[in-house]
Design an enzyme around this catalytic site. Structure first.
Site, PDB file in Angstrom:
ATOM      1  N   ASP A 259      -3.183  -3.038  10.153  1.00 39.58           N
ATOM      2  CA  ASP A 259      -3.445  -2.746   8.747  1.00 39.58           C
ATOM      3  C   ASP A 259      -4.408  -1.547   8.646  1.00 39.58           C
ATOM      4  O   ASP A 259      -5.304  -1.508   7.794  1.00 39.58           O
ATOM      5  CB  ASP A 259      -4.027  -3.962   7.999  1.00 39.58           C
ATOM      6  CG  ASP A 259      -3.903  -3.837   6.488  1.00 39.58           C
ATOM      7  OD1 ASP A 259      -3.282  -2.862   6.020  1.00 39.58           O
ATOM      8  OD2 ASP A 259      -4.453  -4.690   5.775  1.00 39.58           O
TER       9      ASP A 259
ATOM     10  N   HIS B  12      -1.171 -10.093   7.746  1.00 36.88           N
ATOM     11  CA  HIS B  12      -2.631 -10.326   7.818  1.00 36.88           C
ATOM     12  C   HIS B  12      -3.105 -11.709   7.356  1.00 36.88           C
ATOM     13  O   HIS B  12      -3.803 -11.835   6.368  1.00 36.88           O
ATOM     14  CB  HIS B  12      -3.418  -9.216   7.108  1.00 36.88           C
ATOM     15  CG  HIS B  12      -2.884  -8.741   5.790  1.00 36.88           C
ATOM     16  ND1 HIS B  12      -2.509  -9.592   4.799  1.00 36.88           N
ATOM     17  CD2 HIS B  12      -2.691  -7.490   5.321  1.00 36.88           C
ATOM     18  CE1 HIS B  12      -2.091  -8.885   3.770  1.00 36.88           C
ATOM     19  NE2 HIS B  12      -2.188  -7.604   4.073  1.00 36.88           N
TER      20      HIS B  12
ATOM     21  N   HIS C 122      -1.251   2.189   7.087  1.00 34.90           N
ATOM     22  CA  HIS C 122      -1.273   2.975   5.846  1.00 34.90           C
ATOM     23  C   HIS C 122      -1.761   4.379   6.210  1.00 34.90           C
ATOM     24  O   HIS C 122      -2.951   4.605   6.331  1.00 34.90           O
ATOM     25  CB  HIS C 122      -2.231   2.354   4.829  1.00 34.90           C
ATOM     26  CG  HIS C 122      -1.888   0.946   4.448  1.00 34.90           C
ATOM     27  ND1 HIS C 122      -1.192   0.633   3.308  1.00 34.90           N
ATOM     28  CD2 HIS C 122      -2.144  -0.237   5.061  1.00 34.90           C
ATOM     29  CE1 HIS C 122      -1.044  -0.687   3.224  1.00 34.90           C
ATOM     30  NE2 HIS C 122      -1.607  -1.243   4.280  1.00 34.90           N
ATOM     31  N   PHE C 123      -0.813   5.295   6.414  1.00 36.86           N
ATOM     32  CA  PHE C 123      -1.190   6.651   6.836  1.00 36.86           C
ATOM     33  C   PHE C 123      -1.405   7.586   5.640  1.00 36.86           C
ATOM     34  O   PHE C 123      -1.690   8.756   5.805  1.00 36.86           O
ATOM     35  CB  PHE C 123      -0.158   7.219   7.819  1.00 36.86           C
ATOM     36  CG  PHE C 123      -0.296   6.676   9.236  1.00 36.86           C
ATOM     37  CD1 PHE C 123      -1.278   5.757   9.582  1.00 36.86           C
ATOM     38  CD2 PHE C 123       0.559   7.111  10.243  1.00 36.86           C
ATOM     39  CE1 PHE C 123      -1.415   5.276  10.888  1.00 36.86           C
ATOM     40  CE2 PHE C 123       0.437   6.645  11.560  1.00 36.86           C
ATOM     41  CZ  PHE C 123      -0.541   5.725  11.874  1.00 36.86           C
ATOM     42  N   ARG C 124      -1.222   7.067   4.412  1.00 32.27           N
ATOM     43  CA  ARG C 124      -1.674   7.731   3.174  1.00 32.27           C
ATOM     44  C   ARG C 124      -0.902   8.962   2.750  1.00 32.27           C
ATOM     45  O   ARG C 124      -1.323   9.656   1.820  1.00 32.27           O
ATOM     46  CB  ARG C 124      -3.165   8.131   3.297  1.00 32.27           C
ATOM     47  CG  ARG C 124      -4.130   7.030   3.705  1.00 32.27           C
ATOM     48  CD  ARG C 124      -4.106   5.889   2.749  1.00 32.27           C
ATOM     49  NE  ARG C 124      -5.259   4.982   2.905  1.00 32.27           N
ATOM     50  CZ  ARG C 124      -5.285   3.767   2.386  1.00 32.27           C
ATOM     51  NH1 ARG C 124      -4.264   3.302   1.714  1.00 32.27           N
ATOM     52  NH2 ARG C 124      -6.342   2.995   2.540  1.00 32.27           N
TER      53      ARG C 124
END
Ligand SMILES: [Zn+2]
Length: 445
Positions: A310, A240, A66-68
């Site tokens: 993650d 996950h 999740h690089f936002r």
């Protein structure tokens, strides 16, 4: 340009061998002894990298980050997090759709590719997010540029929660590429949260997080996903896995179902909440030491197919509060390969298995073109790692924008010495050296 990596201990395809690797531009053109003899001419133009004492692995493919960006760039962005990836030996990442706007339309998806083309230091692609009403768009996705469809199943991240049985059935029936699920049952979580608030007040201490985001919530939801994949023959990747029960859901004939374990669940357990607090608050929650031990066992025995991160940075200010208020998610991409090398030292996995879990299997599952292996004709995505004197992680090592890591104070015995992305050195000796090497990953060619 031609690069010769000499005297490396190369790990690929289940074999460990002391050989040379020759790279022509962005492609591996020869692997074997005495690679200099294979170089036709212009030897003066050859860039020689002495890898004596190093293992040379395929660059890590992290199928879950999740690089936002766009929309949450106060927490992280593609430029900063892809640097952290390069520093961690990760040469390819697949980013998740819970950005702002959400990646639930083809326009939003293409916007992310545009940003990455300008900003990313390592190779990239983006999952498409399923919602209750965008199934019609699946057919307009280019299967050569997208790894798969991310499905937040019975779990709320933004409003991408898909919990209608009929919609789920349609998604599993329609998907023309792998579905990756986040499985946590919202009804169970909501009931647990109400009970925790009744017992402990409006923001229960983070030690209650695994009671609220409970094992039952994970197991019940994963069962539904597995059942649907069996009925529709869908290719399913369970993200996950955090409980030992979920590890035993699959049967040998479930060839279409694969599993992911992430660094948080492999490296921490519920005893660490007392020490690290909300910094290790993630969803699904980090569970007991027994779950952690069984997950580690499953790395070796094949019940886990892929290790990812993650990676999900937040500002420290987002991490204030307890089980209700503190944000869930933590950064980890810079330390994922080092963590797995630690498990190698502990005898949990072999070097060959590590490479399978982090490089070969993500490439196979998502059918990545010409990456994930050290093979002639493949892209030169490579990482050199070296066993070193133990060193301790400090906040000033952290390349992620958020500036913190749950590994602060942790001691590692390995270092990422150099990372090659498409034949170019992107990271060496602690520094990012090239920011123009990245490409969009291709699939199913
Ligand atoms: Zn995630």
């Amino acid at each position: 340009m031609t690069t010769l990596i000499k005297n490396a201990t190369v790990v690929t395809d289940g074999v460990i061998e002391n050989i040379d690797v020759l790279i022509n531009e962005d492609v591996i053109c020869y692997i074997g002894k005495e690679a200099t003899d294979q170089q036709p001419k212009a030897t003066h133009d050859i860039n020689v990298v002495d890898a004596t004492g190093c293992f040379l692995l395929p660059g890590v493919i992290d199928d879950h980050v999740h690089f936002r960006q766009p929309g949450l760039t106060q927490k992280a962005d593609i430029a900063t997090e892809s640097r952290a990836a390069a520093a961690g030996g990760v040469t390819t990442y697949f980013d998740m759709p819970n950005t702002v706007p959400q990646t639930t339309s083809v326009d939003a998806l293409m916007q992310k590719f545009d940003i990455a083309r300008r900003e990313s230091v390592v190779n990239y692609s983006f999952f498409f997010g399923a919602t209750n009403d965008n199934i019609a768009q699946f057919s307009s996705l280019d299967p050569h540029i997208v790894p798969g469809i991310k499905l937040f199943m019975g779990s709320s991240t933004g409003n991408m929660l898909v919990d209608k049985k009929q919609t789920l059935d349609q998604i599993f029936a329609t998907a023309n590429m792998p579905i990756m699920t986040h499985c946590e049952d919202t009804a169970i979580i909501n009931a647990n949260m109400a009970e925790a608030k009744r017992l402990y007040g409006n923001d229960p201490d983070v030690t209650h997080h695994p009671e609220i985001r409970s094992r039952e919530a994970c197991v019940e939801c994963s069962k539904v996903a597995v059942d649907m994949a069996r009925r529709h023959g869908t290719q399913l990747h369970l993200a996950h896995i955090s409980t030992r029960e979920e590890l035993n859901l699959l049967r040998p004939d479930d060839k279409n179902i694969t599993t992911e374990a992430v660094i948080g669940h492999l490296m921490f357990n519920d005893r660490d909440y007392a020490r690290i607090g909300t910094l290790i608050k993630v969803n699904p929650s980090i569970k007991t030491a027994e779950d952690q031990a069984e997950l580690r066992k499953a790395l070796a025995d094949g019940r886990i197919s892929v290790v990812a991160t993650d990676h999900a940075p937040h500002l420290l200010s987002d991490k204030l509060g307890g089980a209700a208020k503190a944000a869930s998610g933590m950064p980890s991409i810079q330390y994922s390969l080092l963590s797995m090398l630690e498990l190698l030292d502990q005898g949990v996995i072999s070097m060959e298995r590590l490479v399978e879990l982090m490089c070969h299997n993500p490439a196979k599952i998502f059918n990545v073109s010409k990456r994930g292996f050290i093979r002639k004709g493949y892209k030169a995505d490579l990482v050199m790692v070296r066993k070193v004197e133990p060193w301790t992680v400090r906040a000033d090592n952290v390349m992620s924008k958020c500036g913190w890591t749950p590994f602060e104070g942790h001691t590692f015995s390995w270092r990422v010495e150099r990372t090659f992305c498409n034949g170019k050195t992107v990271f060496a000796n602690g520094h990012i050296v090239d920011t123009n090497a990245a490409e969009a990953v291709r699939f199913r060619e």
